[in-house]
Design an enzyme around this catalytic site. Sequence first.
Site, PDB file in Angstrom:
ATOM      1  CB  SER A 162      -6.297  -4.354   4.849  1.00 60.08           C
ATOM      2  OG  SER A 162      -5.844  -5.476   4.124  1.00 60.08           O
ATOM      3  CG  HIS A 207      -1.794  -0.754   3.557  1.00 61.16           C
ATOM      4  ND1 HIS A 207      -0.831   0.231   3.422  1.00 61.16           N
ATOM      5  CD2 HIS A 207      -1.253  -1.886   3.073  1.00 61.16           C
ATOM      6  CE1 HIS A 207       0.248  -0.315   2.885  1.00 61.16           C
ATOM      7  NE2 HIS A 207       0.029  -1.588   2.656  1.00 61.16           N
ATOM      8  CG  ASP A 253       0.958   0.231   6.406  1.00 65.53           C
ATOM      9  OD1 ASP A 253       0.145   1.123   6.692  1.00 65.53           O
ATOM     10  OD2 ASP A 253       1.840   0.369   5.536  1.00 65.53           O
ATOM     11  CG  ASN A 274      -4.041   3.415   7.302  1.00 67.34           C
ATOM     12  OD1 ASN A 274      -4.251   4.414   6.612  1.00 67.34           O
ATOM     13  ND2 ASN A 274      -3.092   2.545   7.012  1.00 67.34           N
TER      14      ASN A 274
END
Length: 198
Positions: A136, A109, A145, A107
């Site tokens: 990040s 973020h 997250d 992911n």
Amino acid sequence: MKRVALFASGGGSNAEALMAAMEGDFPARARLVFTNDATAGVLEKAEARGVPTEVLDHKPFKGDRAAFEAELQRVIAPYEADILCLAGFMRVLTAGFLAPWEGRMLNIHPSLLPKYRGLHTHQRALDAGDAEHGCSVHEVIPELDAGPILGQARVSVQPGDDAATLAARVLVQEHKLYPAVLRRFAAGDRTPVILDAT
Ligand code: GAR
């Protein structure tokens, strides 16, 4: 060559950066773009690149995440992705969906994690008076997250920045960071990528 599924909910500029990078000697190829929003701009970007797309609207599931995720798993299974990249995908995925993707889902973020998990990250960095901010890429785990950090890019907060100007500068770095991390990750290297804005 790793097969990559990209999940996005909006304009898909990160998905676009990843699709653009996945050519030549890059050790992965985009095999699917999935979105939960039939109006998402990412669909046009995928179609322009000849990447197959799938749409599954979460709204008819009315909060039944298990039912949505079961259908989602069924929709993406035929693409046999090795790696799943969340790229501006704005739905929370539960532990049940994540389990088979453990160690294979990334992911991006828009904050320097572990700071500012969740939403409104740019405004929160401004409100805190941070001198630097950034983005990040991390492995996805059930906690939102969180998960091992695979790369970060920093930008300095400038006098006069608002959330929009800061977000725009961070986004430029996102488009560099995510492909750089995926290149390493797809090659089996989890050493974090650190980028500093010039
Ligand atoms: C990006 O800034 C991404 O980091 C953020 O949404 C934006 C999507 O832009 N993701 C999150 O906030 C995830 N919680 P894009 O659709 O142009 O890639």
